[in-house]
Every structure is written in C-alpha cells, then in structure tokens.
Write a protein that holds these residues in place. Structure first.
Motif, PDB file in Angstrom:
ATOM      1  N   GLU A 355       0.847  -1.194   0.000  1.00 13.75           N
ATOM      2  CA  GLU A 355       0.000   0.000   0.000  1.00 13.75           C
ATOM      3  C   GLU A 355       0.878   1.237   0.000  1.00 13.75           C
ATOM      4  OE1 GLU A 355      -3.507   2.087   2.733  1.00 13.75           O
ATOM      5  OE2 GLU A 355      -3.068  -0.061   2.960  1.00 13.75           O
ATOM      6  N   GLN A 356       0.640   2.111  -0.978  1.00 10.51           N
ATOM      7  CA  GLN A 356       1.372   3.379  -1.092  1.00 10.51           C
ATOM      8  C   GLN A 356       2.889   3.170  -1.085  1.00 10.51           C
ATOM      9  OE1 GLN A 356      -0.443   5.720  -1.999  1.00 10.51           O
ATOM     10  NE2 GLN A 356      -2.420   4.907  -1.362  1.00 10.51           N
ATOM     11  N   GLY A 357       3.350   2.168  -1.819  1.00 13.47           N
ATOM     12  CA  GLY A 357       4.782   1.966  -1.981  1.00 13.47           C
ATOM     13  C   GLY A 357       5.490   1.330  -0.808  1.00 13.47           C
ATOM     14  N   ILE A 358       4.759   0.760   0.140  1.00 15.11           N
ATOM     15  CA  ILE A 358       5.366   0.080   1.293  1.00 15.11           C
ATOM     16  C   ILE A 358       4.737  -1.302   1.437  1.00 15.11           C
ATOM     17  CG2 ILE A 358       5.708   0.135   3.805  1.00 15.11           C
ATOM     18  CD1 ILE A 358       5.565   3.177   3.655  1.00 15.11           C
ATOM     19  N   LYS A 359       5.557  -2.312   1.721  1.00 14.30           N
ATOM     20  CA  LYS A 359       5.017  -3.660   1.929  1.00 14.30           C
ATOM     21  C   LYS A 359       4.937  -3.946   3.435  1.00 14.30           C
ATOM     22  CE  LYS A 359       9.300  -6.468   1.581  1.00 14.30           C
ATOM     23  NZ  LYS A 359      10.333  -5.445   1.481  1.00 14.30           N
ATOM     24  N   HIS A 360       3.819  -4.485   3.840  1.00 13.66           N
ATOM     25  CA  HIS A 360       3.564  -4.773   5.254  1.00 13.66           C
ATOM     26  C   HIS A 360       3.361  -6.285   5.426  1.00 13.66           C
ATOM     27  CE1 HIS A 360       2.781  -0.471   6.120  1.00 13.66           C
ATOM     28  NE2 HIS A 360       2.278  -0.473   4.895  1.00 13.66           N
ATOM     29  N   PRO A 361       4.185  -6.960   6.223  1.00 14.48           N
ATOM     30  CA  PRO A 361       3.958  -8.392   6.468  1.00 14.48           C
ATOM     31  C   PRO A 361       2.566  -8.619   7.061  1.00 14.48           C
ATOM     32  CG  PRO A 361       6.100  -7.699   7.316  1.00 14.48           C
ATOM     33  CD  PRO A 361       5.357  -6.453   6.964  1.00 14.48           C
ATOM     34  N   ILE A 362       1.822  -9.548   6.461  1.00 16.50           N
ATOM     35  CA  ILE A 362       0.469  -9.843   6.953  1.00 16.50           C
ATOM     36  C   ILE A 362       0.573 -10.882   8.065  1.00 16.50           C
ATOM     37  CG2 ILE A 362      -1.788 -10.808   6.366  1.00 16.50           C
ATOM     38  CD1 ILE A 362      -1.451  -9.696   3.554  1.00 16.50           C
ATOM     39  N   ARG A 363      -0.018 -10.543   9.206  1.00 14.42           N
ATOM     40  CA  ARG A 363       0.011 -11.439  10.352  1.00 14.42           C
ATOM     41  C   ARG A 363      -1.314 -12.196  10.422  1.00 14.42           C
ATOM     42  NH1 ARG A 363       2.419  -8.346  14.902  1.00 14.42           N
ATOM     43  NH2 ARG A 363       0.446  -7.202  14.836  1.00 14.42           N
ATOM     44  N   GLY A 364      -1.226 -13.522  10.289  1.00 11.81           N
ATOM     45  CA  GLY A 364      -2.423 -14.344  10.294  1.00 11.81           C
ATOM     46  C   GLY A 364      -2.733 -14.872   8.910  1.00 11.81           C
ATOM     47  N   ALA A 365      -3.807 -15.646   8.807  1.00  7.36           N
ATOM     48  CA  ALA A 365      -4.195 -16.274   7.538  1.00  7.36           C
ATOM     49  C   ALA A 365      -4.950 -15.270   6.672  1.00  7.36           C
ATOM     50  CB  ALA A 365      -5.045 -17.504   7.804  1.00  7.36           C
ATOM     51  N   TYR A 366      -4.379 -14.937   5.522  1.00 14.12           N
ATOM     52  CA  TYR A 366      -4.994 -13.979   4.605  1.00 14.12           C
ATOM     53  C   TYR A 366      -5.899 -14.743   3.632  1.00 14.12           C
ATOM     54  CZ  TYR A 366      -5.401 -10.276   1.106  1.00 14.12           C
ATOM     55  OH  TYR A 366      -5.891  -9.331   0.240  1.00 14.12           O
TER      56      TYR A 366
END
Length: 473
Positions: A355-366
């Motif tokens: 999102e907006q040029g930044i990657k965020h590790p997703i915590r939990g089952a996506y």
C-alpha cells in the motif's frame, strides 16, 4: 594331574590364545572407529566452513562482466562461442552457461569446463527466458551481457560495448551490430570464412563513438547492461515459451523506466542465427504465434505507453540524462508500475500487503489471493509494520466508500472499457486487461467514468509483473 585339571588347563590356554589373537583385531577396529570419528568431525567442520564461505560470497560482486549464455543442444556452437570469448575478451569477466536439459553431450562438456566457466544444468527445458533468469540469479559481475550460444565474438567486442554503456547513465542497454539479425543492428559483410570474419572485425572494431546510435529497439542476441539496472527492471517474463518476444518485452520495460537503448556501431560480432530455434521445425511457427499473442495480450500498444510515460516524466521534471540527476531522482523501477492495495509473496512464503509503496507483512491467515514475485522485486519495496490479516482483508473488500465514491486503492472501469486504480491523489491506468487479471483485481472492479478519473492526477500506468516458472528466483 587329574584329567579334569588337564581339561581346565587346556581350556584356559585356548581362552588366552583367543584373547591374544583377538587383541590386534580389536586394536585395529578401535583405530578404525577413531579414524572414522575424526573424519566425520573434520568433514562436518569443513562442511560448515563451506556453508559459511558460501554465505560470505553470495552477495560478492566481481569487477567485471558476467556473460550469460543460455544453451539447448548445438554443442558445437557453444564450444565455438566460449572459445572465442576466451580468445578475444581481455576485460575482466566470468562465463555462465545455463543448459536447458540438452541431449547432445552439453552437460558432460560443461562439467569438463568446470573451473573455466560457471554453469547450471536444468532438469527440463525452461526456454530462453527461464535460462537467462537462472543466469541472472548466478551473475556476480557489475555488468551483465546476455549472449546467444550461436555467436562468435571478436577483437575489442566487450570493451567497445562497455565504453558505450558507460558514456551515459541514461543508457539502459547496449547491443552490437552483426551480420544476421532483424532491425537496425544488421550490417552488410563480405567475408566467407572465420579467418576473414575476424580480420573484418579487427578493422571494424576500432573504438569510435560517432558510430553509436540511440534507438527504440535492440535485439536480444547480445545485450549489455549494469547489474543495478537488472535489479531495477527485473527478470525476463517466462510467460514466453521456448523463445521469441521475451527480449521485446524486456526492451519495453527498459523504455518505460525512462532508459535509453543504444547500438554500439563500433562493435561487430558474428551471429549464425536462430540455431536452437530452427531445431523446432514445424513447431517454430506455432511457438512464434503463441508468444506474439501473449505479447499483444500483455502490452496492447506498448510504444503508446512508452510515450505516455515519457510525457509523465517530463511533466514531473524527472530526467535520467546526467549522473547527478540519476542520483538525485531515483530512476523508475519495475515496482513503480505495480498497483497498490494488493497482496504479494516470494520465496519464503511470507505474504505482504502493498500500500502506497510500502510492503507490510500480513500477520495471520490472509483469505484472498496473492501474487508471486521475485526476491529482487520484493526487496525494492521498503518494509513497514505488520498488518493483521483481517484488516488487510477489509481493505481488499472495500470497493466503494459510503458515499459511493472510489476509495484509495479502488479499481474501476469507465464507459469506454478502460480500467483504472485510484492510488492516493493519482489515477493510474491498467496497460491491459491482462495486467488487471494478473494482479487478481478483476473481482474488485466497480463502475466509474472518464470524468471521474479526472478528479485525480494522472499516475504511472500499471503493468503485469513477469511470470516466473522457476520457483527459486
């Protein structure tokens, strides 16, 4: 002495004799066990040292050029190519050969050449793009040359290409001229033997910058570029089967990044021409049509998009024409043309929300789909804080705001059948429906209008990422 005493005496003597006879054997077995233990300890220690050394060398670069040669059969051509590189290349270099499961003894030849070249042997035919990508992953040079196996190089070939590449930081890739190719890189020649060809090349390859030319297209029989450029542009697209059009695709991505293409007219090499492809016989035309269709599906009208990006760069006063500006204005990267509000993943299976040029590790089952990318693409984004899977999923589901307007990250289609995504204060066009589907965004499309897209500034278009069949990239 009684008979019983004699029997006991004899039994004792036999026992002592057996003990004496077994002692050397026991000692030998003991020494063998000790040797085995020492060997195992030494082996384990050496193995760990090897791993440590490998890790230290993994990101090590050489002050030279990695010459990557994909090959499939045609061993005689490969031998000629490598021999010519060894004879006519004085600049620092390494040779990397990637064999696509040849059946003509190529693997045995490569093993024999160990120490002189680096190589990888595929378990099946991944095609030109797949072989090049394996070589790109292996490359340690600060510059990289992609070279067909049906090439004979010549005096000053690499030095002249390097001279042209280093002359302008805005140049993304450089190619030579040759006797057999499509487009502007073919020149007239009159030789008929290898000796005459090398004599022709010695006279032709006098360094002369007046022979350099900026062009819209170069062909993939020989391409030279910086490794940093590859890290910005990414791998070749393995959606092109066997061969054809993957180099055209790479050229378009180079142009979209605002980089120039150059022909070093003072560099001539000999090209036999499409030797591996000719072996396909009747399949060649089918593969060509299949790859041409994929190219059209992916890009639609690619040079129109190139011109639009050039105008966008001019409107933002972004230039890559001087070294200072390259450092001040980060050149466009592959991820500059990727969408926002999508989930991506790489080698280790971690799913990120972008999102907006930044990657965020997703915590939990996506619960929604993610798109597989290479490590160099993933590393191009800075990493932000973790995001809970349910929050990422809520962002994914959000196609409209309460007032019916388009939210940040929202995807919409206009009455003209064009697809767009709102990205902050910008509105970005999808280059094709293929790009929309590639990013798994089809189910998020809402209705919009041409007038509505004018509410935001025009942003960079959105393209599909390269397909990667090889899971180790």
């Amino acid at each position: 002495m009684s008979r019983l005493s004699q029997q006991l005496k004899r039994a004792g003597q036999k026992k002592r004799n057996r003990k004496l006879r077994s002692t050397p054997l026991k000692h030998a077995n003991h020494r063998l066990r000790l040797a085995n233990e020492h060997y195992k300890k030494g082996y384990d220690a050496g193995y760990q040292m090897g791993i440590a050394s490998g890790r230290e060398q993994f990101d090590h670069h050489i002050e030279g050029t990695s010459i990557i040669i994909p090959t499939y059969n045609k061993l005689n051509m490969l031998e000629q190519c490598i021999a010519s590189i060894q004879q006519y290349t004085s600049e620092a270099h390494e040779i990397i050969v990637v064999d696509d499961a040849s059946t003509d003894g190529t693997a045995a030849y490569l093993r024999k050449m160990a120490g002189q070249i680096r190589y990888h042997i595929h378990d099946k035919n991944y095609g030109f793009a797949g072989s090049i990508n394996t070589g790109l992953k292996m490359a340690k040079g600060k510059t990289i040359c992609l070279l067909n196996n049906d090439i004979i190089v010549t005096t000053n070939w690499l030095g002249n290409l390097l001279h042209c590449l280093e002359s302008d930081p805005a140049i993304g890739m450089v190619g030579p001229v040759t006797n057999y190719i499509s487009g502007e890189q073919q020149i007239e020649v009159s030789y008929s033997t290898n000796q005459e060809m090398q004599q022709f090349a010695r006279q032709y390859n006098e360094q002369d910058s007046s022979k350099w030319k900026i062009v819209e297209r170069i062909v993939g029989f020989c391409m030279l570029f910086h490794k940093t450029f590859f890290e910005q542009i990414g791998y070749l697209d393995e959606g092109y089967k066997i061969g054809n059009f993957e180099d055209e695709d790479f050229v378009i991505r180079t142009r979209l990044a605002g980089r120039k293409l150059a022909i070093a007219g003072d560099c001539f090499i000999h090209h036999f021409g499409s030797q591996s492809m000719k072996e396909l016989g009747g399949r060649l035309q089918d593969i060509y049509k299949q790859n041409e269709a994929f190219y059209q599906q992916k890009w639609s009208n690619p040079y129109e998009w190139v011109q639009r990006v050039m105008r966008w760069l001019e409107s933002k006063s972004i230039s890559v024409s001087t070294e200072n500006e390259v450092k001040a204005e980060s050149p466009l990267r592959a991820i500059s043309f990727y969408p926002t509000h999508v989930a991506v993943t790489g080698l280790n299976g971690t799913v990120f929300w972008v999102e907006q040029g930044i990657k965020h590790p997703i915590r939990g089952a996506y619960p929604f789909p993610s798109v597989k990318l290479s490590q160099i693409e993933l590393l191009s984004w800075p990493t932000g804080s973790d995001i809970e899977a349910d929050i990422a999923a809520e962002k994914w589901r959000k196609t409209t705001k309460q007032d019916g307007s388009i939210p940040d990250g929202g995807v919409f289609v206009t009455e003209r059948g064009h697809w767009f995504q709102r990205d902050g204060i910008t509105c970005r066009a999808f280059i094709s429906e293929y790009a929309l589907k590639h990013w798994k965004l089809s189910e998020r499309v809402m209705s919009g209008s041409e007038a509505e897209k004018l509410l935001w500034e025009e942003g960079l278009p959105i393209m599909a990422a390269p397909l990667l069949v090889n899971s180790n990239l």
